[in-house]
Design a protein around this motif. Structure first.
Motif, mmCIF file in Angstrom:
data_model
loop_
_atom_site.group_PDB
_atom_site.id
_atom_site.type_symbol
_atom_site.label_atom_id
_atom_site.label_comp_id
_atom_site.label_asym_id
_atom_site.label_seq_id
_atom_site.Cartn_x
_atom_site.Cartn_y
_atom_site.Cartn_z
ATOM 1 N N ALA A 37 0.832 -1.200 0.000
ATOM 2 C CA ALA A 37 0.000 0.000 0.000
ATOM 3 C C ALA A 37 0.866 1.249 0.000
ATOM 4 C CB ALA A 37 -0.922 0.000 1.223
ATOM 5 N N LYS A 38 1.947 1.235 0.770
ATOM 6 C CA LYS A 38 2.848 2.381 0.818
ATOM 7 C C LYS A 38 3.517 2.609 -0.532
ATOM 8 C CE LYS A 38 5.176 3.126 4.799
ATOM 9 N NZ LYS A 38 6.040 2.792 5.945
ATOM 10 N N ARG A 39 4.019 1.536 -1.145
ATOM 11 C CA ARG A 39 4.689 1.666 -2.438
ATOM 12 C C ARG A 39 3.721 2.100 -3.529
ATOM 13 N NH1 ARG A 39 7.002 -3.187 -1.016
ATOM 14 N NH2 ARG A 39 5.591 -4.269 -2.423
ATOM 15 N N ALA A 40 2.542 1.514 -3.539
ATOM 16 C CA ALA A 40 1.598 1.748 -4.621
ATOM 17 C C ALA A 40 0.872 3.084 -4.523
ATOM 18 C CB ALA A 40 0.584 0.606 -4.672
ATOM 19 N N PHE A 41 0.585 3.555 -3.323
ATOM 20 C CA PHE A 41 -0.267 4.729 -3.176
ATOM 21 C C PHE A 41 0.319 5.872 -2.356
ATOM 22 C CE2 PHE A 41 -3.134 1.153 -3.881
ATOM 23 C CZ PHE A 41 -3.898 1.638 -4.933
ATOM 24 N N LEU A 42 1.182 5.587 -1.420
ATOM 25 C CA LEU A 42 1.610 6.616 -0.475
ATOM 26 C C LEU A 42 3.058 7.071 -0.662
ATOM 27 C CD1 LEU A 42 0.038 4.993 2.725
ATOM 28 C CD2 LEU A 42 -0.990 6.716 1.217
ATOM 29 N N SER A 43 3.769 6.474 -1.597
ATOM 30 C CA SER A 43 5.209 6.722 -1.709
ATOM 31 C C SER A 43 5.571 8.178 -1.985
ATOM 32 C CB SER A 43 5.823 5.826 -2.778
ATOM 33 O OG SER A 43 5.266 6.119 -4.044
ATOM 34 N N GLY A 44 4.753 8.921 -2.700
ATOM 35 C CA GLY A 44 5.087 10.303 -3.020
ATOM 36 C C GLY A 44 4.540 11.323 -2.046
ATOM 37 N N LEU A 45 3.874 10.873 -1.008
ATOM 38 C CA LEU A 45 3.231 11.791 -0.071
ATOM 39 C C LEU A 45 4.109 12.074 1.143
ATOM 40 C CD1 LEU A 45 -0.373 10.300 -0.061
ATOM 41 C CD2 LEU A 45 0.513 12.181 -1.426
ATOM 42 N N GLU A 46 3.968 13.277 1.664
ATOM 43 C CA GLU A 46 4.668 13.621 2.896
ATOM 44 C C GLU A 46 3.984 12.928 4.066
ATOM 45 O OE1 GLU A 46 5.708 17.713 3.686
ATOM 46 O OE2 GLU A 46 5.228 18.175 1.603
ATOM 47 N N VAL A 48 4.136 12.459 8.592
ATOM 48 C CA VAL A 48 4.608 12.951 9.880
ATOM 49 C C VAL A 48 5.165 11.770 10.657
ATOM 50 C CG1 VAL A 48 3.913 14.058 12.034
ATOM 51 C CG2 VAL A 48 2.860 14.763 9.875
ATOM 52 N N ASP A 49 6.352 11.929 11.173
ATOM 53 C CA ASP A 49 7.027 10.874 11.945
ATOM 54 C C ASP A 49 7.149 9.572 11.158
ATOM 55 O OD1 ASP A 49 7.388 12.548 14.113
ATOM 56 O OD2 ASP A 49 5.566 11.886 15.127
ATOM 57 N N GLY A 50 7.151 9.667 9.831
ATOM 58 C CA GLY A 50 7.290 8.481 8.992
ATOM 59 C C GLY A 50 6.110 7.533 9.063
ATOM 60 N N LYS A 51 4.999 7.994 9.628
ATOM 61 C CA LYS A 51 3.890 7.087 9.880
ATOM 62 C C LYS A 51 2.517 7.654 9.527
ATOM 63 C CE LYS A 51 2.004 4.353 13.682
ATOM 64 N NZ LYS A 51 2.158 3.965 15.069
ATOM 65 N N TYR A 52 2.305 8.936 9.706
ATOM 66 C CA TYR A 52 0.980 9.519 9.568
ATOM 67 C C TYR A 52 0.849 10.332 8.280
ATOM 68 C CZ TYR A 52 0.836 8.262 14.467
ATOM 69 O OH TYR A 52 0.900 7.572 15.637
ATOM 70 N N TYR A 53 -0.173 10.012 7.492
ATOM 71 C CA TYR A 53 -0.419 10.679 6.225
ATOM 72 C C TYR A 53 -1.661 11.557 6.361
ATOM 73 C CZ TYR A 53 2.917 7.332 4.438
ATOM 74 O OH TYR A 53 4.045 6.587 4.238
ATOM 75 N N PHE A 54 -1.589 12.770 5.832
ATOM 76 C CA PHE A 54 -2.679 13.730 5.893
ATOM 77 C C PHE A 54 -3.797 13.250 4.957
ATOM 78 C CE2 PHE A 54 -4.196 18.248 5.005
ATOM 79 C CZ PHE A 54 -4.785 18.402 6.245
ATOM 80 N N ILE A 55 -4.983 13.021 5.504
ATOM 81 C CA ILE A 55 -6.087 12.423 4.747
ATOM 82 C C ILE A 55 -6.426 13.208 3.483
ATOM 83 C CG2 ILE A 55 -8.564 11.918 4.848
ATOM 84 C CD1 ILE A 55 -8.078 10.824 7.685
ATOM 85 N N PRO A 56 -6.486 14.537 3.510
ATOM 86 C CA PRO A 56 -6.763 15.246 2.259
ATOM 87 C C PRO A 56 -5.711 14.988 1.173
ATOM 88 C CG PRO A 56 -7.213 16.677 4.105
ATOM 89 C CD PRO A 56 -6.549 15.448 4.665
ATOM 90 N N ASP A 57 -4.443 14.811 1.565
ATOM 91 C CA ASP A 57 -3.404 14.493 0.585
ATOM 92 C C ASP A 57 -3.610 13.109 -0.018
ATOM 93 O OD1 ASP A 57 -2.228 16.926 1.130
ATOM 94 O OD2 ASP A 57 -0.592 16.089 2.334
ATOM 95 N N VAL A 58 -3.977 12.158 0.818
ATOM 96 C CA VAL A 58 -4.227 10.796 0.337
ATOM 97 C C VAL A 58 -5.415 10.793 -0.622
ATOM 98 C CG1 VAL A 58 -4.833 8.435 1.014
ATOM 99 C CG2 VAL A 58 -3.238 9.751 2.419
ATOM 100 N N ALA A 59 -6.466 11.509 -0.254
ATOM 101 C CA ALA A 59 -7.649 11.594 -1.113
ATOM 102 C C ALA A 59 -7.302 12.229 -2.456
ATOM 103 C CB ALA A 59 -8.757 12.378 -0.420
ATOM 104 N N ALA A 60 -6.524 13.296 -2.423
ATOM 105 C CA ALA A 60 -6.128 13.969 -3.665
ATOM 106 C C ALA A 60 -5.300 13.039 -4.548
ATOM 107 C CB ALA A 60 -5.348 15.234 -3.348
ATOM 108 N N GLU A 61 -4.427 12.260 -3.938
ATOM 109 C CA GLU A 61 -3.609 11.309 -4.698
ATOM 110 C C GLU A 61 -4.485 10.253 -5.370
ATOM 111 O OE1 GLU A 61 -0.258 9.344 -6.272
ATOM 112 O OE2 GLU A 61 -0.511 11.356 -5.475
ATOM 113 N N LEU A 62 -5.463 9.727 -4.651
ATOM 114 C CA LEU A 62 -6.356 8.726 -5.230
ATOM 115 C C LEU A 62 -7.176 9.318 -6.372
ATOM 116 C CD1 LEU A 62 -7.606 6.868 -2.041
ATOM 117 C CD2 LEU A 62 -5.984 6.053 -3.741
ATOM 118 N N ILE A 63 -7.656 10.534 -6.204
ATOM 119 C CA ILE A 63 -8.421 11.198 -7.267
ATOM 120 C C ILE A 63 -7.537 11.427 -8.484
ATOM 121 C CG2 ILE A 63 -9.497 13.397 -7.926
ATOM 122 C CD1 ILE A 63 -11.392 11.604 -6.409
#
Length: 72
Positions: A37-46, A48-63
């Protein structure tokens, strides 16, 4: 599905928090391996603490991925 729909779905997992972990994201997406999941969808996102992804950023990436796939 709109960006707002995705944000709501991800926020439900994070109990209306602003951030989601990769494990929570993988669970929502039905992906068995967190690293996949990290490689496929979250790899380009910033994150926090190497663990927490900002939900609006994740949503924008999926869109943005959906728009790219529809164009091809």
């Amino acid at each position: 599905m709109t960006r707002q729909d995705i944000r709501r779905a991800l926020a439900k997992v994070g109990e209306t928090q602003a951030f989601i972990t990769a494990a929570q994201f993988a669970e929502v997406m039905g992906i068995k391996t967190v690293n996949h999941a990290k490689r496929a969808f979250l790899s380009g996102l910033e994150c926090v603490d190497g663990k927490y992804y900002f939900i609006p950023d994740v949503a924008a990436e999926l869109i943005s991925r959906r728009v790219i796939e529809e164009d091809t």
